[in-house]
Scaffold this motif. Structure first.
Motif: not given
Length: 189
Positions: A38, A40, A43-45, A102, A105, A110, A114, A118
């Motif tokens: 990922f 960023s 973690e987007p999840w 998710m 953003s 982003r 993400d 994911t």
């Protein structure tokens, strides 16, 4: 089994044995799956696991969503009720569901990073599950876009369901589908 073998042998499973999948098994698979790359720092999840205790409520919310979204508007009423019963029966035949969520953003870059991360996590999860003898299929059915369904599943307004992974032990293994050779899709500049 090598990584290449797991990738080539994995199948989308739609016909499951009635055996349940426990929370500990899914959590163990996720502990490795979260090692997806990922971009960023965050973690987007996050995940919602649905098994026997919550399955009836989940299935009813899916059925309600389809009615609310008027997925069957072109069908006569008697066919609609039959389809609703078929939908519920099909969902009851799935031992467990994993909703992969998710955080969205406002930045397009982003958001796409993400979403890709994911998606990589979902692929990791499915390959790890296959290696352990657990079958999966990644679904993006219309109910995941229904805001009321998402609210009922306690999603925040800035979250989206990337996919619902149906999982269980395979009742049978489908044949492999042919793939176009990468060499036919490959360009060198």
């Amino acid at each position: 089994m090598s990584i290449a073998e797991v990738i080539r042998e994995r199948r989308s499973i739609r016909d499951f044995k009635p055996d349940s999948i426990d929370e500990a098994t899914v959590l163990s698979l996720l502990e490795d799956a979260v090692w997806a790359p990922f971009h960023s720092k965050n973690e987007p999840w996050r995940f919602i696991f649905v098994s026997k205790p919550g399955k009836e409520r989940f299935i009813q919310m899916v059925a309600d969503s389809y009615l609310r979204m008027d997925q069957y508007k072109s069908m006569p009423p008697e066919q609609r009720s039959q389809l609703g019963a078929k939908l519920k029966a099909a969902f009851h035949a799935v031992p467990a569901f994993l909703l992969v969520i998710m955080k969205e953003s406002e930045s397009r870059k982003r958001w796409e990073e993400d979403f890709a991360a994911t998606s990589a996590l979902i692929q990791n999860f499915m390959l790890l599950a296959w290696e352990q003898g657990v079958g999966t299929v990644w679904k993006t059915n219309p109910y995941i876009y229904d805001r009321l369904f998402c609210d009922n599943m306690c999603l925040q307004s800035d979250e989206k369901i990337v996919g619902v992974v149906q999982l269980g032990y395979p009742a049978e293994l489908p044949e492999a589908r042919e793939r176009v050779s990468a060499s036919q899709l490959f360009t060198v500049l």
